[in-house]
Design a protein around this motif. Structure first.
Motif, PDB file in Angstrom:
ATOM      1  N   THR A  11       7.457  10.513  -2.477  1.00  0.00           N
ATOM      2  CA  THR A  11       6.936  10.865  -3.847  1.00  0.00           C
ATOM      3  C   THR A  11       8.022  11.878  -4.488  1.00  0.00           C
ATOM      4  O   THR A  11       8.534  11.494  -5.768  1.00  0.00           O
ATOM      5  CB  THR A  11       5.780  11.543  -3.850  1.00  0.00           C
ATOM      6  OG1 THR A  11       4.776  10.709  -3.263  1.00  0.00           O
ATOM      7  CG2 THR A  11       5.196  12.016  -5.277  1.00  0.00           C
ATOM      8  N   GLU A  45       1.084  -1.294  -0.130  1.00  0.00           N
ATOM      9  CA  GLU A  45       0.133  -0.127  -0.033  1.00  0.00           C
ATOM     10  C   GLU A  45       1.029   1.526   0.027  1.00  0.00           C
ATOM     11  O   GLU A  45       0.681   2.187  -0.462  1.00  0.00           O
ATOM     12  CB  GLU A  45      -0.737  -0.051   1.111  1.00  0.00           C
ATOM     13  CG  GLU A  45      -1.948  -1.166   1.064  1.00  0.00           C
ATOM     14  CD  GLU A  45      -2.894  -1.189   2.466  1.00  0.00           C
ATOM     15  OE1 GLU A  45      -4.218  -1.271   2.276  1.00  0.00           O
ATOM     16  OE2 GLU A  45      -2.286  -1.010   3.470  1.00  0.00           O
ATOM     17  N   ALA A 103      -3.420  10.983  -4.000  1.00  0.00           N
ATOM     18  CA  ALA A 103      -3.231   9.695  -4.011  1.00  0.00           C
ATOM     19  C   ALA A 103      -3.956   9.020  -2.646  1.00  0.00           C
ATOM     20  O   ALA A 103      -4.355   8.070  -2.766  1.00  0.00           O
ATOM     21  CB  ALA A 103      -1.641   9.194  -3.991  1.00  0.00           C
ATOM     22  N   VAL A 104      -3.750   9.961  -1.352  1.00  0.00           N
ATOM     23  CA  VAL A 104      -4.340   9.449  -0.383  1.00  0.00           C
ATOM     24  C   VAL A 104      -5.687   9.353  -0.388  1.00  0.00           C
ATOM     25  O   VAL A 104      -6.386   8.497  -0.070  1.00  0.00           O
ATOM     26  CB  VAL A 104      -3.866  10.216   0.697  1.00  0.00           C
ATOM     27  CG1 VAL A 104      -4.618   9.981   2.240  1.00  0.00           C
ATOM     28  CG2 VAL A 104      -2.260  10.012   1.088  1.00  0.00           C
ATOM     29  N   TRP A 151      -7.136   6.732  -2.598  1.00  0.00           N
ATOM     30  CA  TRP A 151      -6.897   5.377  -1.727  1.00  0.00           C
ATOM     31  C   TRP A 151      -8.007   5.204  -0.860  1.00  0.00           C
ATOM     32  O   TRP A 151      -8.742   4.066  -0.688  1.00  0.00           O
ATOM     33  CB  TRP A 151      -5.793   5.013  -1.412  1.00  0.00           C
ATOM     34  CG  TRP A 151      -5.271   3.943  -0.456  1.00  0.00           C
ATOM     35  CD1 TRP A 151      -4.909   2.718  -0.918  1.00  0.00           C
ATOM     36  CD2 TRP A 151      -5.296   3.929   0.871  1.00  0.00           C
ATOM     37  NE1 TRP A 151      -4.692   2.024   0.024  1.00  0.00           N
ATOM     38  CE2 TRP A 151      -5.030   2.660   1.188  1.00  0.00           C
ATOM     39  CE3 TRP A 151      -5.648   4.846   1.858  1.00  0.00           C
ATOM     40  CZ2 TRP A 151      -4.996   2.162   2.581  1.00  0.00           C
ATOM     41  CZ3 TRP A 151      -5.496   4.384   3.031  1.00  0.00           C
ATOM     42  CH2 TRP A 151      -5.205   3.247   3.491  1.00  0.00           C
ATOM     43  N   LEU A 162       4.631  10.574   2.841  1.00  0.00           N
ATOM     44  CA  LEU A 162       4.651  10.282   1.394  1.00  0.00           C
ATOM     45  C   LEU A 162       4.907  11.316   0.397  1.00  0.00           C
ATOM     46  O   LEU A 162       5.449  10.870  -0.560  1.00  0.00           O
ATOM     47  CB  LEU A 162       2.936   9.908   1.461  1.00  0.00           C
ATOM     48  CG  LEU A 162       2.273   8.812   2.084  1.00  0.00           C
ATOM     49  CD1 LEU A 162       0.846   8.775   2.151  1.00  0.00           C
ATOM     50  CD2 LEU A 162       2.854   7.682   1.442  1.00  0.00           C
ATOM     51  N   ARG A 196       1.479   6.275  -7.083  1.00  0.00           N
ATOM     52  CA  ARG A 196       0.240   7.041  -7.396  1.00  0.00           C
ATOM     53  C   ARG A 196       0.601   8.474  -7.514  1.00  0.00           C
ATOM     54  O   ARG A 196       0.124   9.525  -8.495  1.00  0.00           O
ATOM     55  CB  ARG A 196      -0.999   6.718  -6.812  1.00  0.00           C
ATOM     56  CG  ARG A 196      -2.192   7.131  -7.244  1.00  0.00           C
ATOM     57  CD  ARG A 196      -2.590   6.671  -8.832  1.00  0.00           C
ATOM     58  NE  ARG A 196      -3.847   7.110  -9.217  1.00  0.00           N
ATOM     59  CZ  ARG A 196      -4.118   7.342 -10.532  1.00  0.00           C
ATOM     60  NH1 ARG A 196      -3.183   7.310 -11.421  1.00  0.00           N
ATOM     61  NH2 ARG A 196      -5.418   7.938 -10.797  1.00  0.00           N
ATOM     62  N   THR A 225       1.370  12.070   5.809  1.00  0.00           N
ATOM     63  CA  THR A 225       1.187  12.350   4.482  1.00  0.00           C
ATOM     64  C   THR A 225       2.390  13.532   4.019  1.00  0.00           C
ATOM     65  O   THR A 225       2.618  13.436   2.989  1.00  0.00           O
ATOM     66  CB  THR A 225      -0.156  13.466   4.400  1.00  0.00           C
ATOM     67  OG1 THR A 225       0.030  14.572   4.875  1.00  0.00           O
ATOM     68  CG2 THR A 225      -1.348  12.436   4.620  1.00  0.00           C
ATOM     69  N   SER A 277       0.542  13.837  -3.592  1.00  0.00           N
ATOM     70  CA  SER A 277       0.359  12.751  -2.743  1.00  0.00           C
ATOM     71  C   SER A 277      -0.986  12.739  -1.840  1.00  0.00           C
ATOM     72  O   SER A 277      -1.643  11.762  -1.528  1.00  0.00           O
ATOM     73  CB  SER A 277       1.558  12.590  -1.887  1.00  0.00           C
ATOM     74  OG  SER A 277       1.793  13.951  -0.993  1.00  0.00           O
ATOM     75  N   LEU A 322       0.999   3.894  -2.984  1.00  0.00           N
ATOM     76  CA  LEU A 322       0.729   5.405  -2.785  1.00  0.00           C
ATOM     77  C   LEU A 322       1.650   6.394  -3.244  1.00  0.00           C
ATOM     78  O   LEU A 322       1.424   7.442  -3.749  1.00  0.00           O
ATOM     79  CB  LEU A 322       0.291   5.781  -1.251  1.00  0.00           C
ATOM     80  CG  LEU A 322      -1.173   5.130  -0.714  1.00  0.00           C
ATOM     81  CD1 LEU A 322      -1.038   5.407   0.770  1.00  0.00           C
ATOM     82  CD2 LEU A 322      -2.087   6.248  -1.287  1.00  0.00           C
TER      83      LEU A 322
END
Ligand code: CP
Length: 306
Positions: free
Chosen positions: A135, A14, A295-296, A299, A131, A21, A128, A292, A18
């Motif tokens: 990213t 996962e 993406a979150v 998801w 992430l 993505r 976040t 990001s 993420l």
């Protein structure tokens, strides 16, 4: 329901998905998976990037948003966390919340009903941001595996997220140089070390700037005054001073990019020469907060209320 309260809530796959993505959104991917969704954005602490990223991201993905400021909810007049969650989860599909307090409140809201909850920064972790950071590395280097990152500064919630994210990737290295008394929380360090042992990553923390290895791919720092916190000692600036990121760090890592979660304070944690220099990805990194966040949100929605 899917929630992102800690990066430890995610499986490796996962997390990887993420990050990938987020890079797809950075490359221009378009989707509207949040059409008909209502996203609440509740920030009890100041924010320029995260709040804008999630609001803009939700709108771009087709959602409508409701914004709550720090004084808007009846939490301020004594309504309980549990009752607040019961009410909001009956009306919202997703809640993005920055409390800067312990994550217990976020977990209570996640348990309250069919509403995804995203941690937009708590006392323990800024998932976040982690992430976003990965990213940014993914977009720049085309990979994360094998990257060597030097983190200089307080072991705050951004550092926690970076440690919890990067150590999931094989053959990465995270060297933390944190001021004495301001290191990573012991439970975060232990979890990151367990992850590193599993993935083959390297993780170390030291409380001085001596004997730095060479050849890092990225140097990362953070503001000295983390949002929503205060320092326990009056002389903290003396303790932090040796941890300022200057151009001298590039003598041994000439190819390194510079990362900063922002907001920045030139002349404190970093010199202007570095922040505004050719190695700096700090403002690209800020833009990747949007990607990001998208993406979150996507998801969360994929497993959310129909
Ligand atoms: N890095 C970060 O979280 O920025 P904001 O506090 O502006 O959201």
């Amino acid at each position: 329901m899917r929630h992102l309260i800690s990066l430890t809530d995610l499986t490796d796959d996962e997390l990887y998905a993420l990050v990938a993505r987020g890079a797809e959104f950075a490359a221009g991917a378009v989707a509207e998976p949040l059409r008909d969704a209502i996203v609440g954005v509740y920030f009890r602490r100041t924010s320029t990037r995260t709040r804008t990223a999630f609001t803009s991201g939700a709108l771009r993905l087709g959602a409508r948003t409701i914004t709550f400021g720090p004084d808007d909810l009846q939490l301020n007049t004594g309504e309980s966390t549990e009752d607040t969650g019961r009410v909001l989860s009956g009306m919202l599909d997703l809640l993005v919340a920055r409390t800067a307090d312990a994550t217990d409140e976020l977990r209570s809201w996640a348990a309250a009903g069919p509403m995804s909850v995203v941690n937009a920064m708590s006392a323990e972790e800024h998932p976040t941001q982690g992430l976003t950071d990965l990213t940014t590395l993914h977009c720049h280097f085309g990979r994360i595996e094998g990257l060597r990152v030097l983190y200089v500064g307080e072991g705050n919630n951004s550092a926690a997220a970076l440690a919890l994210a990067l150590t999931r990737y094989p053959d990465t290295e995270l060297e933390l140089r944190t001021p004495p008394g301001y290191g990573l929380a012991p439970d975060i360090l232990a979890t990151a070390a367990e992850q590193a042992a599993r993935s083959g990553a390297k993780l170390s923390e030291q409380h001085d700037m001596a004997a730095l290895p060479a050849g890092f791919d990225a140097v990362y720092t953070t503001r000295w005054q983390t949002t929503g916190t205060s320092k326990p000692t009056a002389d903290w600036r003396t303790v932090f001073a040796p941890f300022q990121v200057t151009g001298a760090l590039w003598e041994n890592s000439p190819e390194a990019v510079f990362l900063h979660d922002l907001p920045a304070h030139r002349g404190e944690e970093v010199t202007a020469e570095v922040l505004d220099g050719p190695a700096s990805l700090a403002f690209t990194q800020a833009t990747h907060k949007l990607h990001s966040a998208m993406a979150v949100l996507e998801w969360c929605r994929a497993a959310g209320r129909p």
